[in-house]
Design a protein around this motif. Structure first.
Motif, PDB file in Angstrom:
ATOM      1  N   GLY A 187       8.851 -36.295  20.389  1.00  0.00           N
ATOM      2  CA  GLY A 187      10.143 -36.757  19.473  1.00  0.00           C
ATOM      3  C   GLY A 187       9.884 -38.144  18.978  1.00  0.00           C
ATOM      4  O   GLY A 187       8.966 -38.749  18.851  1.00  0.00           O
ATOM      5  N   ASP A 188      10.637 -38.273  17.918  1.00  0.00           N
ATOM      6  CA  ASP A 188      11.009 -39.335  16.730  1.00  0.00           C
ATOM      7  C   ASP A 188       9.518 -39.271  16.206  1.00  0.00           C
ATOM      8  O   ASP A 188       8.832 -40.241  16.084  1.00  0.00           O
ATOM      9  CB  ASP A 188      10.943 -40.606  17.714  1.00  0.00           C
ATOM     10  N   VAL A 189       9.566 -38.298  15.382  1.00  0.00           N
ATOM     11  CA  VAL A 189       8.197 -38.229  14.487  1.00  0.00           C
ATOM     12  C   VAL A 189       8.378 -38.894  13.116  1.00  0.00           C
ATOM     13  O   VAL A 189       7.502 -39.612  12.819  1.00  0.00           O
ATOM     14  CB  VAL A 189       8.460 -36.452  13.892  1.00  0.00           C
ATOM     15  N   MET A 190       9.614 -38.753  12.483  1.00  0.00           N
ATOM     16  CA  MET A 190       9.779 -39.414  11.210  1.00  0.00           C
ATOM     17  C   MET A 190      10.986 -39.706  10.884  1.00  0.00           C
ATOM     18  O   MET A 190      11.950 -38.836  11.201  1.00  0.00           O
ATOM     19  CB  MET A 190       8.980 -38.692  10.021  1.00  0.00           C
ATOM     20  N   SER A 191      11.380 -40.534   9.914  1.00  0.00           N
ATOM     21  CA  SER A 191      12.636 -40.816   9.630  1.00  0.00           C
ATOM     22  C   SER A 191      13.226 -39.870   8.405  1.00  0.00           C
ATOM     23  O   SER A 191      14.468 -40.117   7.969  1.00  0.00           O
ATOM     24  CB  SER A 191      12.930 -41.986   9.482  1.00  0.00           C
ATOM     25  N   SER A 192      12.371 -39.263   7.656  1.00  0.00           N
ATOM     26  CA  SER A 192      12.735 -38.503   6.446  1.00  0.00           C
ATOM     27  C   SER A 192      14.151 -37.510   6.432  1.00  0.00           C
ATOM     28  O   SER A 192      14.209 -36.791   7.694  1.00  0.00           O
ATOM     29  CB  SER A 192      11.630 -37.673   5.881  1.00  0.00           C
ATOM     30  N   ARG A 193      14.718 -37.626   5.657  1.00  0.00           N
ATOM     31  CA  ARG A 193      15.773 -36.486   5.503  1.00  0.00           C
ATOM     32  C   ARG A 193      15.319 -35.528   4.555  1.00  0.00           C
ATOM     33  O   ARG A 193      16.317 -34.664   4.097  1.00  0.00           O
ATOM     34  CB  ARG A 193      17.110 -37.374   4.996  1.00  0.00           C
ATOM     35  N   SER A 194      14.097 -35.038   4.404  1.00  0.00           N
ATOM     36  CA  SER A 194      13.659 -34.169   3.635  1.00  0.00           C
ATOM     37  C   SER A 194      12.924 -33.232   4.248  1.00  0.00           C
ATOM     38  O   SER A 194      11.841 -33.775   4.832  1.00  0.00           O
ATOM     39  CB  SER A 194      13.080 -34.693   2.215  1.00  0.00           C
ATOM     40  N   THR A 195      12.833 -32.031   4.291  1.00  0.00           N
ATOM     41  CA  THR A 195      12.259 -30.937   4.802  1.00  0.00           C
ATOM     42  C   THR A 195      10.669 -30.979   4.074  1.00  0.00           C
ATOM     43  O   THR A 195       9.691 -30.676   4.666  1.00  0.00           O
ATOM     44  CB  THR A 195      12.645 -29.471   4.779  1.00  0.00           C
ATOM     45  N   GLU A 196      10.839 -31.078   2.865  1.00  0.00           N
ATOM     46  CA  GLU A 196       9.754 -31.223   1.982  1.00  0.00           C
ATOM     47  C   GLU A 196       8.765 -32.464   2.325  1.00  0.00           C
ATOM     48  O   GLU A 196       7.446 -32.234   2.606  1.00  0.00           O
ATOM     49  CB  GLU A 196       9.826 -31.188   0.494  1.00  0.00           C
ATOM     50  N   ASP A 197       9.219 -33.643   2.518  1.00  0.00           N
ATOM     51  CA  ASP A 197       8.460 -34.484   3.345  1.00  0.00           C
ATOM     52  C   ASP A 197       8.036 -34.513   4.400  1.00  0.00           C
ATOM     53  O   ASP A 197       6.745 -34.670   4.869  1.00  0.00           O
ATOM     54  CB  ASP A 197       9.345 -35.984   3.143  1.00  0.00           C
ATOM     55  N   ALA A 198       8.683 -33.836   5.345  1.00  0.00           N
ATOM     56  CA  ALA A 198       8.179 -33.539   6.844  1.00  0.00           C
ATOM     57  C   ALA A 198       7.049 -32.391   6.716  1.00  0.00           C
ATOM     58  O   ALA A 198       6.181 -32.779   7.389  1.00  0.00           O
ATOM     59  CB  ALA A 198       9.294 -32.743   7.524  1.00  0.00           C
ATOM     60  N   GLU A 199       7.216 -31.428   5.794  1.00  0.00           N
ATOM     61  CA  GLU A 199       6.079 -30.503   5.808  1.00  0.00           C
ATOM     62  C   GLU A 199       4.887 -31.149   5.268  1.00  0.00           C
ATOM     63  O   GLU A 199       3.737 -30.854   5.523  1.00  0.00           O
ATOM     64  CB  GLU A 199       6.299 -29.394   4.524  1.00  0.00           C
ATOM     65  N   LEU A 200       4.971 -32.061   4.185  1.00  0.00           N
ATOM     66  CA  LEU A 200       3.842 -32.708   3.547  1.00  0.00           C
ATOM     67  C   LEU A 200       3.105 -33.649   4.739  1.00  0.00           C
ATOM     68  O   LEU A 200       1.810 -33.471   4.850  1.00  0.00           O
ATOM     69  CB  LEU A 200       4.185 -33.755   2.243  1.00  0.00           C
ATOM     70  N   LEU A 201       4.270 -34.259   5.505  1.00  0.00           N
ATOM     71  CA  LEU A 201       3.418 -35.113   6.649  1.00  0.00           C
ATOM     72  C   LEU A 201       2.786 -34.099   7.453  1.00  0.00           C
ATOM     73  O   LEU A 201       1.299 -34.376   7.711  1.00  0.00           O
ATOM     74  CB  LEU A 201       4.487 -36.117   7.167  1.00  0.00           C
ATOM     75  N   LEU A 202       3.399 -33.211   8.015  1.00  0.00           N
ATOM     76  CA  LEU A 202       2.760 -32.315   8.949  1.00  0.00           C
ATOM     77  C   LEU A 202       1.548 -31.621   8.535  1.00  0.00           C
ATOM     78  O   LEU A 202       0.491 -31.325   9.189  1.00  0.00           O
ATOM     79  CB  LEU A 202       3.802 -31.381   9.371  1.00  0.00           C
ATOM     80  N   SER A 203       1.432 -31.454   7.285  1.00  0.00           N
ATOM     81  CA  SER A 203       0.290 -30.754   6.554  1.00  0.00           C
ATOM     82  C   SER A 203      -1.093 -31.669   6.595  1.00  0.00           C
ATOM     83  O   SER A 203      -2.127 -31.098   6.706  1.00  0.00           O
ATOM     84  CB  SER A 203       0.403 -30.427   5.058  1.00  0.00           C
ATOM     85  N   ARG A 204      -0.732 -32.999   6.811  1.00  0.00           N
ATOM     86  CA  ARG A 204      -1.858 -34.019   6.670  1.00  0.00           C
ATOM     87  C   ARG A 204      -2.210 -34.022   8.176  1.00  0.00           C
ATOM     88  O   ARG A 204      -3.250 -34.866   8.399  1.00  0.00           O
ATOM     89  CB  ARG A 204      -1.269 -35.334   6.142  1.00  0.00           C
ATOM     90  N   LEU A 205      -1.673 -33.707   9.416  1.00  0.00           N
ATOM     91  CA  LEU A 205      -2.119 -34.014  10.696  1.00  0.00           C
ATOM     92  C   LEU A 205      -2.579 -32.744  11.187  1.00  0.00           C
ATOM     93  O   LEU A 205      -2.170 -31.660  11.254  1.00  0.00           O
ATOM     94  CB  LEU A 205      -0.969 -34.299  11.313  1.00  0.00           C
TER      95      LEU A 205
END
Length: 162
Positions: free
Chosen positions: A51-69
């Motif tokens: 929990g408490d991954v990121m503060s983004s309100r955008s699924t696109e931003d979440a997808e971009l971050l997760l793709s980098r991990l």
């Protein structure tokens, strides 16, 4: 290998002042956490983010971050995980609570620390985040948040070694 982490708070500037993380700004913070994650976790490893991954309100931003991990990522939802983050397709699973077995060891996973937990009397272990390393440790309970673990994901073996 299976790893555990919590409270990365990517993109959330509050962690720089509240948790006193050693970075000048969020760009430096996020880059360092991504590098540390990928230095620790390989593409075939499994990661439980509590929990408490990121503060983004955008699924696109979440997808971009997760793709980098690196790794196959599971989310146990925290209090600062907005719906667009929890709905990202990159998660292998998303839940508020999980119980998993590593060999004969039962692990009870939640963002929050418990006073008691399932099969506690049978030596189960509770892994949690949320407290940013500020709770007094109790037997068989471990804070896996980055503030408590040198800013990196950890294995069960690392947590339980004396």
């Amino acid at each position: 290998m299976i790893y555990f982490t919590s409270d990365t708070h990517f993109g959330d500037a509050r962690v720089l002042r509240i948790d006193r993380r050693p970075f000048a700004n969020m760009v430096e913070h996020d880059a360092a956490l991504i590098e540390t994650w990928n230095d620790t976790i390989g593409p075939d490893d499994e990661v439980w983010h509590l929990g408490d991954v990121m503060s983004s309100r955008s699924t696109e931003d979440a997808e971009l971050l997760l793709s980098r991990l690196n790794g196959r990522k599971h989310l146990v939802i925290g209090n600062n995980d907005p719906v667009p983050v929890t709905q990202a397709a990159a998660w292998a699973s998303v839940q508020h609570y999980a119980e998993i077995r590593l060999g004969d060891q039962l692990l009870v996973l939640c963002h929050y620390a418990f006073r008691t937990w399932n099969q506690m009397s049978k030596k189960s272990i509770n892994l949690h985040g949320h407290s940013h390393g500020r709770l007094k440790p109790v037997p068989r309970q471990f804070d896996v948040g980055v503030d408590a673990r040198r800013l990196r994901p950890v294995t069960l073996e690392e947590l339980t070694q004396p």
